[in-house]
Design a protein around this motif. Sequence first.
Motif, PDB file in Angstrom:
ATOM      1  N   SER A   1       0.827  -1.198   0.000  1.00 40.43           N
ATOM      2  CA  SER A   1       0.000   0.000   0.000  1.00 40.43           C
ATOM      3  C   SER A   1       0.866   1.255   0.000  1.00 40.43           C
ATOM      4  CB  SER A   1      -0.902  -0.026   1.229  1.00 40.43           C
ATOM      5  OG  SER A   1      -1.302   1.257   1.570  1.00 40.43           O
TER       6      SER A   1
ATOM      7  N   CYS B   1      -3.989   4.317   3.372  1.00 36.67           N
ATOM      8  CA  CYS B   1      -4.983   3.568   4.118  1.00 36.67           C
ATOM      9  C   CYS B   1      -4.460   3.210   5.504  1.00 36.67           C
ATOM     10  CB  CYS B   1      -5.339   2.283   3.373  1.00 36.67           C
ATOM     11  SG  CYS B   1      -6.020   2.583   1.765  1.00 36.67           S
TER      12      CYS B   1
ATOM     13  N   SER C   1      -4.433  -3.982   3.150  1.00 34.41           N
ATOM     14  CA  SER C   1      -4.417  -2.745   2.372  1.00 34.41           C
ATOM     15  C   SER C   1      -3.357  -2.876   1.293  1.00 34.41           C
ATOM     16  CB  SER C   1      -4.130  -1.550   3.276  1.00 34.41           C
ATOM     17  OG  SER C   1      -2.872  -1.684   3.866  1.00 34.41           O
TER      18      SER C   1
ATOM     19  N   THR D   1      -8.306   7.491  -0.070  1.00 35.63           N
ATOM     20  CA  THR D   1      -8.467   6.437   0.919  1.00 35.63           C
ATOM     21  C   THR D   1      -9.858   6.502   1.540  1.00 35.63           C
ATOM     22  OG1 THR D   1      -7.842   7.799   2.773  1.00 35.63           O
ATOM     23  CG2 THR D   1      -6.075   6.804   1.573  1.00 35.63           C
TER      24      THR D   1
END
Lengths: 323, 118, 645, 148
Positions: free
Chosen positions: D23, D27, D61, D122
Motif C-alpha cells: 500500500s 490507508c 491494504s 483512501t
Amino acid sequence: MSETVVTMLTNAFSVLVFPGLLFVMIVGLLLAGIDRKVLARMQKRKGPPVLQPFYDFFKLMGKETIIPDAANRRVFLAAPIIGFVSLVVMVVLIPIGGYTPFGITFNADLIVMLYLLTIPAVALIIGGSSSGSPYAGIGISREMVTMMAYELPLVIVLLTVALKVGGGSFCFSLGEISAWQETNGALITHWELIPAAIAFLFVIPAEVGTQPFDVAEAETEICEGPLVEYTGAPLAMFKLNTAIKMFVMTALFTVLFFGNAVATEYLALNALIVVAISAGITVLSMTLAHAVCARLKIEHLFKFYWTVVTALAAISLVLVWCL
Amino acid sequence: MIIVNYIVSVALIALGLFAVCTKKNLIKIVLGLGIIDYGINLMIVSIGYVPGGTAPVYTLSDFANFVSVSFVDPVPQALTLTSIVIGACVDALALSLVIMIYRKYKTVNADEVRRIRG
Amino acid sequence: MMEMFNNYEVVKHFPVIAVMGLFLFAFLIEIFGAKCKIIRNTLTLIATGGAFALILGLIPMVFGEGNVISYWMGDWKPVAGYAIGIGYEVDALSLFFGLLVSGTFFLSSIYSIKYMSRDHHLGHYYTLFLMLSGSVLGLVLTGDIFNMFVMIEIMTFASVALTAFRNKKGIALEAGFKYLILGSIGSSLVLAGIAVLYMQCHTLNMAQISSIIGGAGLNPSLVFAFALMFAGFGVKSYIVPFHTPAADAYMAAPSSISMVFSGMVNKAGVYALIRLTYTIFNAMDIPAVNILLVTLGAITMFIGVTMALAQHDFKRLLAFHSISQIGYVITAIGLGTALGLSSGLFHAMNHTMFKGLLFLCAGAVFYATGTTDLDKLGGLSKRMPKTTICFLIGAFSISGLPPFNGFASKWMIYQSVYAKGVESGNFAYIFATIVALVVSVMTLASFIKVTQAVFFGQLPDKLKDTKEVPFAMRLPMWIMSGLCILSGVFYRFVDVNVLYPVRNAAFGVKNYISSMLGGEAAAAASNVSSEEFFTLWDPKLWLILFAIVLLAVCIVVLLGDKTLGAVRKNKASEESDGKYATFFGGEKSTHSHVAGSDLFWGFKKDFKGYFKFMQGMHSGSVNDYALYVVVGTALIVATMFIFVL
Amino acid sequence: MFKKIIAKSMSKSPWIYHVNTGSCNGCDIELVAVITPRYDAERFGFKLAGTPRHADIVVVSGPITSQSKDRLARTLEQVPEPKVVVSIGSCPQSGNVFKGSYSVEGPLEKYTHVDVAIAGCTPKPEAIIEGLYKAAQILQEKREAMEK
C-alpha cells in the motif's frame, strides 16, 4: 461425620467460589475493565465498556486452538493452567479483611507469597519458550529481566514490613501483619513506610506487565513476545492470569499497608472494601503510568528498578531499622 | 636451633607460593608445589624435635634402670613420611599432566594454557 | 536379621568395611575387570551398592538411638584418655554425609554403565571412581584429622585423574592441571594447619583436640591453625575466591563424575568446615566467625550466580551454580544457630539431589547430541521428552519454586538468616537475606536460559535424529527427580527425622568427645536450644488445594471441548503445514536460534562493567588462580587474628 | 448459554491484524486514525493485535505485489478460525492506479474470500469503522455457523 462434611463443603466453597476461583475471575476481569475504561477517560476517549475483558475472554474461548509444529504440546497447553491455578491458590491464602478460610496455621507467609508470585511468570516463560518461536525467545528473556528487576525492591519492601511489624522478633505471617494493623493503625499511616509503599506501587505494574513496563509483551516490536503462538483458550487463560495478577498484587498491597485497619465485622463488606481499594490502587499505579509514559527499553527498565525503586525501598528499610 | 627450622620452613613455603603465583612455566609451577611440600615437611619434623632427645625406642635396660629418657616425638616423623609420599604422587601426577598438556597445546606456558576462561 | 542392626558390636565394623571395601574393589577391578565389561560393571555395582547398604545399616543405631559409633583401627584404644591410633567415629552428622556420599556414588555408578560405554580404558575409570568414593566416604566417617588429610589427598588425585579422563580434549587436561595445583595448595594449607594444631595439642584425634581446646581456650597459635585449616577446607568446598578450579573441572569431567564432584566432593569440604568450626574449635559462639562465614557465603552465592548467567556451556553454567548453592550452605551453617545448621544441611542434601539430577541431564544431552554448547543446541524437548521433564524438575528445584525441595530449604535459610539478624541486631544478616533472595531469582533466570537454549526453542537441523537416552541412564534421573519432589513435599518429615539428630550431633560436642575417649558418661544428647522451624506453609495442603482447583479447571476445559470452542487437538491430515508453522512475520519459517549468550542482554548491559571485570578475573591462568588462593588465605588469617583473638 | 455468550462476545471484541501488501500508506494512516481519541474504535472493542495468531479480523491494504503474495497467504493461513478478511481501499479490490504493473498480482479475491471490502482512496475513518463493525457481525455469524 457431618462436621467433616460441612468443613469440606466450606473449604470447597472457599476454593471454588469465595475468595477462590469464581470471585477472583470476576474481580480480576472487572479490574482490567476499570483499568481500560479509566485509561480511555484519561485520554479523553469514550473507551470500551467495563465488561470488555469479559467479552475478550469469552471470545478467545470460542476461537480455534492452534498448536504449532515446533511446540512441545504438553508444556504448551499445561503452562497457562498451572499459572492460573497457582494464582487462584494464592488468592485463597491472602487474608482478605482478616478472613482466612483454612485457619491461621495455613496462612500465607511473606516468602511463600514471593515465591508463589513467580510461578505465573514462570508459567508464561515456559509456555512461551515451549512454543518454539524466536519472538517468544526474546519475549521470555525480557520477562525474566523484568522479574529480576522488580524482585529486588519487592524483597526489600516485604522485609521492611516484616521488620516494622516484628519489631525485634521474627514475623513473616501475612495474618499477623494484618492483625497488627488493627491495633497500631494502618502501615500506610506510619511515615517511615511511605517510601516502601511507593516502591510497591511501582512494582505492581511490572509484576502485572502493563504499559510502561510491558516490554516482555510489546506487541508492536516483538509480536506479543511469549504469547506470539498462543490462540484460543490457552491465550484466554493467559489474559485471565494477567487480570487476576492485578487483583492479587493490589490485594497484597491492601493487606500489607491497610491490613485489618479497614476491616469490619462483615465478610461481604470486607470483600467490597478490598475490591474498592484494589480498584483505586489499580488506577493509581497502573492506569496513571500507562497514560503518562511510553514503553521503556528493557535496560532502562532494569536500571530504573535497581536504582530509583530500590532506593525508595531501602530508605524505608534503613528508617525502620534505625527507629 | 629449632627457630632456624621454622624460619627456613616458612621461607620455603613462601618461595614455593611465589613460584606458583609468578612462574609461567608449568614445570616450574609443579616445582613450586614441591617446595611448599618440603617446607611443610620440615615444619612437621621440627615440631617433633625435643632438645637432647633420643630415638623413640625403649630398651629393656631403660625399664630395668628406671632411667627417665627424653625422646623425640615419633608421630610427626610418621606424618612426614606419609606427606612425602603424597607429595611425590602430586608431583608425578602433575608432571604427567604437563606432558599430556604439552602434546595437546604444544606449549608449557601458563598464559597459553587457558582455553577455559570467563 | 533386624537384631543385627541394633547390636553395637556388629554395627561398629560397618563404616570401616564400607571404606576399605571400596578401596579393595578399586584394585580388584583393575586386576579382573580391565578387559571384561560384565565383571567390571558387576564389581562396581557390588562395591558402591554394598557401601550404600552398609551405611544404611547404621541408621537404626545412630539416628534411631542417638549413639555415636567409635572404632579404633587395630583396636588401639586410647590409654589414659590419650588417643594414639586412628579412630573412625560416626555420629549423626558423619552418617548424614555418609548417606549422601554412598547414595550419590551408587546412582552415579548405575548411570556410568551406559554413559561411559563409548569410552576406552574403563578399567582405569572404575578404579579411580571407587578410589574417589572410598576417599570421600572415609573423609566423612573418620575421627582422625590426619586421616582426613590423607583422604583429602586421595580424593584430589582421583578427582584430577577423572577430570582429565577424556584426555582427547585439551580442556580436560587443562582443567585437571588447575584442579591439581589449587587442590594441593589447599591440602598444603590443611597440612600446615594440622602441624600447628599438633604442636599445640600433641594429638591428631578430633575428639581429643576438641576437648583440649575446650579446656584451654584459644591462643594465637591455635587461631593461626584455625585460619589455615579454614582456608584449606574453604579451597576444598570451593567458596569464592577459591572456586576457580571447580568451574573448570566440573565442565571438563564426564557428567557422571561432575555429578559426584558437585554432589559430594565439594560437600566433603563443607563437612570438614562444619567439623572444624562446630566440633574441633567450637567456634560458633564467636560473632566474628559467624560474620566471616556469612559474608563469604553471600559473596560466593552472588559471584557464582552472576558468572553462571554469563556462561555458554551447559556444564560450566551448572558448575557455577554449584558454587552459588554452596554459598547458601555456607551462609546457613555460618549462623551457628540450630535452625541455621539444619537449614544448611538440608540445602546441602537437596543440592546433592537436584544438582546431581541436572548434571545427569547435561550428561544425557551430551550422550545424545555430542555437545554441551548452549549455542549449538535447541528444541530437544520433542526428541527427549523424558529428559526434559527431569531437567525441569531439577531446574525448578534449584530455583526454589514451591513445592520442590529447593524451596523448602531456601525458605528455612532465609528464615534463619533473617531471624539471626533480628535477634543479634546486626544489619549484615538482613543484607545477606536480601542477597540470598535476589540470587534465587537470578538462579531461576539462568535456568530459564538453559531451558530455552537446550530443550525449547527451535531444533537445529543437525540434531534432527537425536534419540532419547537409554533406560539405564534415565533410572538414576527418575530416582533423583522423585527424591526432589518427595523431600520438598515432606520436608517436615525430613526435618524431624533426619535434621534434628544431625544438628544435635553437631552441637553435642561433649557427647562426641566422651563416646570417643570414654571419660565421663555421655551428656544428654540434646543440649541444643530447641529452636523450631516457624512454619506457615504446608506443601501437602497446598498440593491438595492445587489439585482441587486444577480438577475444577480441567472439568471446565473438558466440558468446553464441545461447548466453548472449536479446540482441535491434532493437525488434520488434509490441512497444509503453513497453518502450524511458526509465525515469522509472514516469512517462511527458518532456523533462528535465540539462546545462550544473547538472552539476558538487557540485564548484562546495565552490569557491563561488572561482567567484564568478573570475566577478566576468571582469566584461566593458573598463576592468577593460585594468587587468589594466597590472597584469600591471607585475608582469612588476617581477619581471624584481628577479630577472633 | 455459553454458546450464546461466546457468539455475542465475538462481535464485541474483534481483534485486528493489519497486513500491508504494497500500500501507499494512505490507508494505513487512516486505519491508525481509527483508534485515536477522535474516532476511538476501542468503543466497540477493536484492538490491534501483534500477531495473526491473536487476530479475528485481517485487514489488508494495498494491491497484492508479487513480493507480498506468499507472505499474505502464510499470514492468512495462520489466523485461527473463525476469521474475517477485510480489504481497505480500492487497491486490494481493483489494483487502483497500480493495475497492470508488472509486480502487481491482485486483486485480493484471487487468493482468499473477502468478507468486507471498504472502498475509497483512501476510505474515511468513519467508513472504516463501519466496515469493521460489519466484519464483527460477520464474525459472530461465522461462529454461529461453526457450531452447527
